[in-house]
Motif scaffolding. Structure first.
Motif, mmCIF file in Angstrom:
data_model
loop_
_atom_site.group_PDB
_atom_site.id
_atom_site.type_symbol
_atom_site.label_atom_id
_atom_site.label_comp_id
_atom_site.label_asym_id
_atom_site.label_seq_id
_atom_site.Cartn_x
_atom_site.Cartn_y
_atom_site.Cartn_z
ATOM 1 N N GLN A 37 0.737 -1.189 -0.143
ATOM 2 C CA GLN A 37 -0.105 -0.040 0.540
ATOM 3 C C GLN A 37 0.940 1.024 0.040
ATOM 4 O O GLN A 37 1.106 2.377 -0.323
ATOM 5 C CB GLN A 37 -1.008 -0.110 0.752
ATOM 6 N N PHE A 40 2.296 1.803 -3.193
ATOM 7 C CA PHE A 40 1.661 2.463 -3.932
ATOM 8 C C PHE A 40 1.916 4.014 -4.315
ATOM 9 O O PHE A 40 1.067 4.332 -4.880
ATOM 10 C CB PHE A 40 0.552 1.363 -4.052
ATOM 11 N N ALA A 41 0.868 3.837 -3.437
ATOM 12 C CA ALA A 41 1.236 5.444 -2.435
ATOM 13 C C ALA A 41 2.033 6.555 -3.258
ATOM 14 O O ALA A 41 2.081 7.322 -3.738
ATOM 15 C CB ALA A 41 0.684 5.840 -1.641
ATOM 16 N N THR A 369 -1.594 3.513 4.238
ATOM 17 C CA THR A 369 -2.371 2.070 3.407
ATOM 18 C C THR A 369 -2.112 3.826 2.198
ATOM 19 O O THR A 369 -2.902 3.235 1.547
ATOM 20 C CB THR A 369 -3.459 2.098 3.612
ATOM 21 N N ASP A 370 -2.406 4.995 2.589
ATOM 22 C CA ASP A 370 -2.998 6.108 2.011
ATOM 23 C C ASP A 370 -2.051 7.134 1.164
ATOM 24 O O ASP A 370 -2.514 8.187 1.151
ATOM 25 C CB ASP A 370 -4.143 6.562 2.407
#
Lengths: 399, 115
Positions: A37, A40-41, A369-370
């Motif tokens: 995650q 990806f961010a 995650t974000d």
């Protein structure tokens, strides 16, 4: 002794703004996510940025993903670098049958001439060839744009590299023309056999203006802030072996903190201070390290000048932006890449716009995650790192 | 990997006609778990077993899970992943959001509990 009847020297002051919100994890909830995650961010943020820089770099070339590569087609790809390192310690080595391969003495630096780089995005990965991209400079986790073409062997031959470059810096004209100073101190290691309480006491006396004549005191009055950049205490590892502690040992455990608190109280009474955790401090291991608990500092935490901060730490004084860490990120770069000096590593992280690119690969990190909180989107005016072997400084000018 | 629901039957094992299999199950002694007998679904984890009324909505959500543009789906709820994609400016389809907020659908990704 005659007490000076002149007016008291006033310490200069600066407005302080904390920007540590990004590094706090109190609101985060762990739901079993993995590190994919945060990667990806990171890739998404950096790729959006690099896509905006590519037209100024090489506008005539098409941009494609790794899976869209065709042999011989010259193009630009953007992705995260992965460095395959032969000597990088791997947990599976403990189970390997041929133990003779691993050296008995662990090297400080895991580089090897056979290391190679791979570029990854969501669609795939491709091995990188050519001499433009040196494996000794780059590490896993850096996002770059590459110009080149796919070879018949299936590798990508790199002709040119585009890093994100220095982030934009907000122009803030200095309001006052007077000199103000900030003191950075790291590695106090109170509680270790090598720490000397006299040295720290001398520092405290100097900063609080108890030393020297009027000129010295005037100089001390220009110090507006103190930042303690990690590793303030050192707890003997013999006490931390998992056994229950006898009451005698329990007091030994808390002695370094009592000593530190006494000294910090003297400082906090005099000027604002920030204390950051380091690798030897009782804070969480993974970055971003959370602020040291205020109950460790019963004396100094009562002052509003005392601030316990995260590592990395970002703040503004009179609109001058400061950003820095207690050293774990640079120490990790030292293990997995090489440079002439530590300031080169520091400069690289700024040009890659990422404080700790090796996190989470070889540097402990919270699985966000974000977002990736280590991305640097605004260039600091002062960029610091603590707990290195010697003091060095450099002035970097962007374009 | 867009497959229509017609083709999905090719990939998933079909449940046999209900009468035969339920008949078998009722006569078996309850305690020991038998090895996979013909037509029995005991050994298959629930997520892999094909349901005859294979939910159109679940199908759409699985396509959303598998779409790489919105990042990995493991370890994050579908709604959180949709909101993250929204915040990053990836413009995820609004129908997915209304589906997830409407309830009655699985909020976890298709890999939940399987990885």
């Amino acid at each position: 002794m005659e007490v000076d009847s002149q007016e008291q020297l006033q310490r200069k002051q600066s407005t302080y703004l904390s920007l540590d919100e990004n590094f706090e994890i109190q609101k985060e909830v762990y739901r079993g996510q993995q590190y994919s995650q945060i990667y990806f961010a990171r890739l998404h943020m950096m790729r959006t940025l690099l896509y905006s820089l590519v037209p100024n770099w090489k506008s005539h070339l098409p941009v494609c993903t790794v899976l869209e590569l065709e042999e011989g087609k010259e193009c630009i790809i953007v992705g995260t670098l992965y460095k395959h390192m032969k000597l990088k310690p791997c947990i599976l080595d403990e189970y390997s049958k041929e133990r003779s391969v691993a050296p008995l003495i662990k090297p400080h630096n895991f580089m090897h001439q056979d290391d190679y780089l791979v570029l990854e995005d969501e669609s795939g990965r491709v091995k990188l060839g050519g001499t433009k991209l040196s494996p000794s400079v780059y590490v896993t986790g850096v996002v770059v744009a590459l110009h080149g073409k796919e070879t018949s062997a299936g590798a990508f031959f790199v002709e040119d590299v585009l890093e994100a470059g220095l982030p934009p810096q907000i122009e803030r004209p200095l309001k006052s023309r007077e000199d103000k100073y900030v003191v950075f101190v790291s590695g106090l290691s109170i509680g270790s056999s090598s720490s000397n309480p006299l040295q720290f006491q001398l520092l405290v006396d100097h900063i609080t203006g108890h030393l020297g004549d009027e000129e010295e005191q005037g100089f001390a009055a220009e110090i507006v802030h103190l930042v303690i950049v990690g590793n303030s205490v050192e707890i003997s590892h013999g006490l931390l072996n998992g056994q229950n502690l006898a009451s005698k040992d329990q007091s030994r455990l808390s002695e370094p903190f009592k000593e530190l608190d006494i000294l910090l109280t003297q400082i906090a009474a005099s000027l604002p201070l920030d204390i950051m955790p380091g690798s030897s401090d009782p804070a969480n291991f993974a970055l971003p390290q959370q602020p040291l608990n205020r109950c460790l500092f019963p004396g100094s935490a009562t002052y509003n000048t005392f601030r316990s901060c995260t590592n990395p730490h970002c703040f503004e004084l009179d609109s001058i932006r400061f950003l820095g860490t207690s050293g774990q990120n640079i120490d990790d770069l030292t293990k997995y890449s090489e440079a002439k000096d530590k300031l080169d590593f520091l400069e690289r992280t700024l040009r890659w716009r990422h404080l700790a690119p090796t996190a989470p690969n070889t540097l402990g990190c919270y699985p966000f995650t974000d977002r990736d909180p280590f991305l640097i989107d605004s260039c600091p005016d002062v960029y610091f790192v603590g707990n290195q072997e010697k003091y060095e400084t450099r002035l970097l000018k962007g374009c | 990997m867009a497959t229509t629901s017609k083709n999905m039957n090719v990939f998933y094992r079909q449940k046999k006609n209900s009468s035969a299999s339920t008949g078998k199950k009722s006569t078996k002694s309850p305690s020991p778990k038998h090895a996979a007998t013909f037509g029995s679904d005991i050994t298959q984890p629930p997520a892999l077993v094909s349901h005859d009324d294979f939910d159109e909505q679940e199908q759409v959500l699985r396509q959303f899970d598998m779409n790489m543009a919105y990042g990995p789906c493991v370890g994050i709820t579908r709604l959180d992943r949709w909101e993250r994609a929204q915040r990053m400016g990836l413009n995820p389809p609004k129908e997915i959001e209304s589906l997830l907020r409407g309830g009655k659908v699985k909020l976890e990704s298709l890999f939940d509990g399987r990885v």
